[in-house]
Enzyme design. Structure first.
Site, PDB file in Angstrom:
ATOM      1  N   GLU A 252      28.781  77.586  72.953  1.00  0.00           N
ATOM      2  CA  GLU A 252      28.376  76.358  72.245  1.00  0.00           C
ATOM      3  C   GLU A 252      26.862  76.148  72.309  1.00  0.00           C
ATOM      4  O   GLU A 252      26.366  75.188  72.934  1.00  0.00           O
ATOM      5  CB  GLU A 252      29.103  75.148  72.822  1.00  0.00           C
ATOM      6  CG  GLU A 252      30.602  75.192  72.567  1.00  0.00           C
ATOM      7  CD  GLU A 252      31.305  73.870  72.813  1.00  0.00           C
ATOM      8  OE1 GLU A 252      30.799  73.077  73.624  1.00  0.00           O
ATOM      9  OE2 GLU A 252      32.359  73.639  72.200  1.00  0.00           O
TER      10      GLU A 252
ATOM     11  N   GLU B 187      38.340  77.162  70.235  1.00  0.00           N
ATOM     12  CA  GLU B 187      38.764  76.187  71.240  1.00  0.00           C
ATOM     13  C   GLU B 187      39.289  74.935  70.559  1.00  0.00           C
ATOM     14  O   GLU B 187      38.666  74.417  69.629  1.00  0.00           O
ATOM     15  CB  GLU B 187      37.589  75.776  72.136  1.00  0.00           C
ATOM     16  CG  GLU B 187      37.070  76.854  73.038  1.00  0.00           C
ATOM     17  CD  GLU B 187      35.925  76.353  73.914  1.00  0.00           C
ATOM     18  OE1 GLU B 187      35.830  75.133  74.157  1.00  0.00           O
ATOM     19  OE2 GLU B 187      35.118  77.185  74.341  1.00  0.00           O
TER      20      GLU B 187
HETATM   21  C1  GLA Z   1      33.804  72.903  74.782  1.00  0.00           C
HETATM   22  C2  GLA Z   1      33.322  73.919  75.790  1.00  0.00           C
HETATM   23  C3  GLA Z   1      34.318  74.121  76.899  1.00  0.00           C
HETATM   24  C4  GLA Z   1      34.818  72.800  77.407  1.00  0.00           C
HETATM   25  C5  GLA Z   1      35.381  71.994  76.284  1.00  0.00           C
HETATM   26  C6  GLA Z   1      35.916  70.645  76.699  1.00  0.00           C
HETATM   27  O1  GLA Z   1      34.719  73.461  73.929  1.00  0.00           O
HETATM   28  O2  GLA Z   1      33.061  75.159  75.177  1.00  0.00           O
HETATM   29  O3  GLA Z   1      33.698  74.856  77.924  1.00  0.00           O
HETATM   30  O4  GLA Z   1      33.759  72.113  78.016  1.00  0.00           O
HETATM   31  O5  GLA Z   1      34.370  71.766  75.327  1.00  0.00           O
HETATM   32  O6  GLA Z   1      36.455  69.955  75.615  1.00  0.00           O
END
Ligand code: GLA
Length: 702
Positions: A179, A335
């Site tokens: 991210e 995710e």
């Molecule tokens: C993002 C991050 C994860 C986690 C999630 C929580 O997707 O990539 O590591 O922190 O958020 O929702």
């Protein structure tokens, strides 16, 4: 191709170019989907447990038909306990277990959270906010994207990982960083300042050109050397808007630079392993049009709020964006939460069915992978109350049952893999315009692009008109209709491309406060909107936002007697356009609110106010009618409909059951109940938060 290159309107009918995605080099690095079908799994953090839990994890993964897990995202400090000293044993063991179980590893480069020893030795690698505060270790992502210390240490680790695991049988994809920009989208430290100056020197060549572009004659801001320039740090009052805009461009490029540096190492050492990183939907700090060509599959993290009535609509919009970022190629949901997240003030769980329906909706909008954060719920740390495929309650739980059922169901959708979505409508999206729009000191500084886009997207979703996103520099000629809900900043060459699009038969619908400034955020000479004056056939003399709560009535062929506007008005003078709606009350009574103009062989419509939803729908319906755009289905507005090849996806966004009448002789692939009703009709019944996939057969749409 298409109108921009002078093709006929017939060229616009399909967006399913056969070589989509080819430019990204994806063909050289075959994706795990090729042999595994829809990817299914999640982030696995085995470093938080011992091997006895790994045995159970692998057994449960197999039960859930998991075929890919992301491993090691936050494991730098464990993998490299001291500079250049590696501790591979646990990861060797984990990857071996995955290989034995036939589960692919999307192996992370682990560079998203640097170890404490690095920032202790080099505190100058820590990020600094606009206010001058240092962001210290103890959470994650505590690095300045421009830091050579961070980048060098990250690349050293990436190289070591690639050398150690490049030939490992479990390795099927690289997951770079995590991210990018999520917590630190921009850094204002001295190192970043120096890199910003170099970036500016490259962009402008000399300081005179920068002064011109930044309009520094204003407020004594003229620079006499690049050395005088700083990031837009906390200042007594409004910062120079072009400085802020260029800093956003620079910061986005720096994050991309971090990714590209890692990618280059991976490409040279493991040239056949695909590489990606996870995007964050409609994420303002990073220009994903620039980023997406460098990933082998677009991957997204999506966390709609289960308590939000628009959760499905918002998630669908992002899905359509992800598909578009990959030029129509399949993407993956990297995710999502199996149920609740931990980071909203109050975290609603996903009601039964919602996780499945959001997943199938993503597949319907082009996803060939459905993954979660996270595999097993953590016992410690800031995310211990984030849901997981294996929750704290263990495998004997609703969540794990739903996870297992979805794994089985996705296994049955193998034929969907690789199919594309056809859209003849696209929404224009440009990050520079977004960065410029959401700055202070505007006629209405509360305008937010995301909300504007959602207000135009929702009627498309509810009327089942498939839509892509496109950059103003992108393949416009693929589409029959382009929507610009807001395009505040328009570069001259983009204005020309859009005018050509209309001149050669396209339909363009422009929303308020668009075409106002050029690429430097300057107002060009003459009335607004310089970029669109001619094609829209009008001039805007004044921008006139309405007070909070003020609503004015509309009248005219489109608005009927019920239409209204709020939030925004403009003083419009017609210069060739015709009126579709006028103000019936309020300060601009009698003046045009919505217009249309024929231009060349196309049509340009303008919405010069904050339209109520039904009137906006009427404007869009008129655009569809003129351009020959047909919805995918006659279904209730609470049902999301999408189509990939011959597969149609229906998602009930509501808690109440719903029926959808289908055309043709469809067969059910999964979910719902299909029934022959009276008169040869075929009815699909969906429970609340239910979803179904239907095989519509040949070319006919349902
Ligand atoms: C993002 C991050 C994860 C986690 C999630 C929580 O997707 O990539 O590591 O922190 O958020 O929702």
């Amino acid at each position: 191709m298409g109108a921009a290159a002078g093709g006929s309107a017939g060229d616009r009918s399909s967006s399913a170019g056969s070589n989509r995605g080819a430019h990204r080099g994806a063909l050289d690095r075959s994706l795990p989907t090729a042999r595994r079908g829809i990817l299914y799994g999640g982030d696995w953090n085995p470093e938080q447990w011992g091997p006895e839990v790994w045995d159970e994890d692998i057994a449960l993964m197999r039960r859930a038909q998991v075929n890919l897990v992301t491993v090691g995202v936050f494991s730098w400090a464990l993998l490299e306990p001291a500079p250049g000293v590696h501790s591979w044993a646990w990861l060797d063991d984990v990857l071996d277990r995955l290989a034995r179980a036939g589960i692919a590893a999307d192996l992370a480069t682990a560079t998203a959270s640097p170890p404490a020893w690095l920032s202790r030795a080099h505190p100058e690698m820590l990020p600094v906010t606009r206010e001058g505060a240092t962001l210290w270790p103890g959470a994650r992502q505590h690095y300045c994207p421009s830091s050579p210390v961070y980048r060098e240490a990250a690349l050293t680790l990436v190289e070591a990982l690639a050398r150690r695991y490049g030939d490992h049988p479990a390795l099927e994809m690289w997951h770079v960083g995590n991210e990018y920009g999520c917590h630190v989208a921009a850094c204002y430290c001295d190192v970043s300042a120096a890199r910003f100056r170099a970036w500016l020197a490259d962009r402008y060549g000399d300081v005179a050109a920068l002064n011109q572009a930044w309009g520094t004659a204003f407020w004594s801001q003229a620079y006499h050397s690049f050395d005088e320039i700083l990031p837009p740090r906390l200042a007594p009052t409004l910062s120079n808007p072009t400085q802020v805009l260029d800093f956003a461009r620079f910061s986005s490029d720096e994050l991309l630079g971090c990714y590209l540096a890692e990618r280059q190492v991976l490409e040279s050492l493991t040239p056949t392993v695909p590489v990606t990183t996870n995007f964050m939907g409609l994420f303002r700090p990073v220009d994903y049009w620039r980023f997406a060509p460098h990933v082998d599959i677009v991957a997204d993290d999506s966390y709609p709020d289960p308590a939000d009535p628009l959760a499905y609509v918002r998630a669908a919009m992002v899905g359509d964006l992800m598909r578009s970022l990959g030029d129509g190629a399949p993407w993956m949901l990297m995710e999502q939460a199996p149920s609740a997240v931990n980071w909203r003030p109050r975290n609603a769980r996903k009601p039964p069915g919602m996780m499945r329906s959001l997943s199938l909706q993503a597949v319907g909008r082009g996803a060939d992978g459905i993954c979660f954060f996270q595999w097993r719920a953590a016992r410690a740390g800031a995310e211990k109350f984030h849901s997981a495929m294996v929750p704290h309650a263990g495998a004997a739980s609703r969540t794990f049952e739903e996870v297992t059922a979805l794994g089985e169901e996705l296994g049955r959708l193998r034929e969907v893999v690789g199919t594309s979505v056809d859209a003849s409508v696209a929404i224009l999206l440009d990050w520079s315009s977004w960065w410029a729009l959401e700055q202070p000191s505007h006629p209405d500084s509360t305008l937010e692009l995301r909300a504007i886009l959602e207000s135009w997207y929702e009627p498309l979703y509810r009327s089942h008109v498939p839509v892509d996103f496109v950059s103003p520099a992108g393949p416009l000629g693929r589409y029959r209709v382009l929507l610009a809900p807001n395009l505040y900043l328009v570069a001259a060459e983009h204005a020309k491309r859009l005018a050509d699009f209309v001149a050669t038969g396209g339909t363009l619908v422009v929303g308020p406060f668009s075409g106002i400034v050029d690429q430097d955020d300057h107002v060009p000479a003459g009335p607004y909107p310089a970029a669109f004056r001619e094609v829209l056939g009008l001039e805007v003399e004044e921008l006139a936002p309405l007070a909070d709560g003020e609503v004015v009535a509309l009248t005219g062929p489109l608005a009927g007697s019920a239409g209204s506007a709020s939030g925004w008005q403009e003083v419009i003078h017609l210069r060739g356009a015709e009126v579709l709606a006028r103000y019936a009350t309020g300060p601009l009574v009698g003046m045009p609110a919505v217009t249309t103009r024929s231009w060349g062989t196309g049509q340009a419509l303008y919405v010069g106010c904050g339209l109520d939803a039904p009137t906006l729908e009427a404007v869009l319906a008129r655009a569809w009618q003129g351009a020959g755009v047909r919805p995918l289905a006659e279904a209730p507005g609470s049902v999301g409909v999408s189509r990939r090849g011959r597969f149609c996806f229906y998602v009930n966004t509501d808690a109440a059951p719903v029926e959808v009448e289908l055309a043709g002789s469809p067969t059910l692939v999964t979910g719902g109940e299909l029934e022959e009703a009276a008169g040869g009709r075929v009815v699909l019944r969906l429970p609340g938060h239910g979803a179904a996939v239907v095989d519509a057969g040949g070319g006919e749409q349902s």
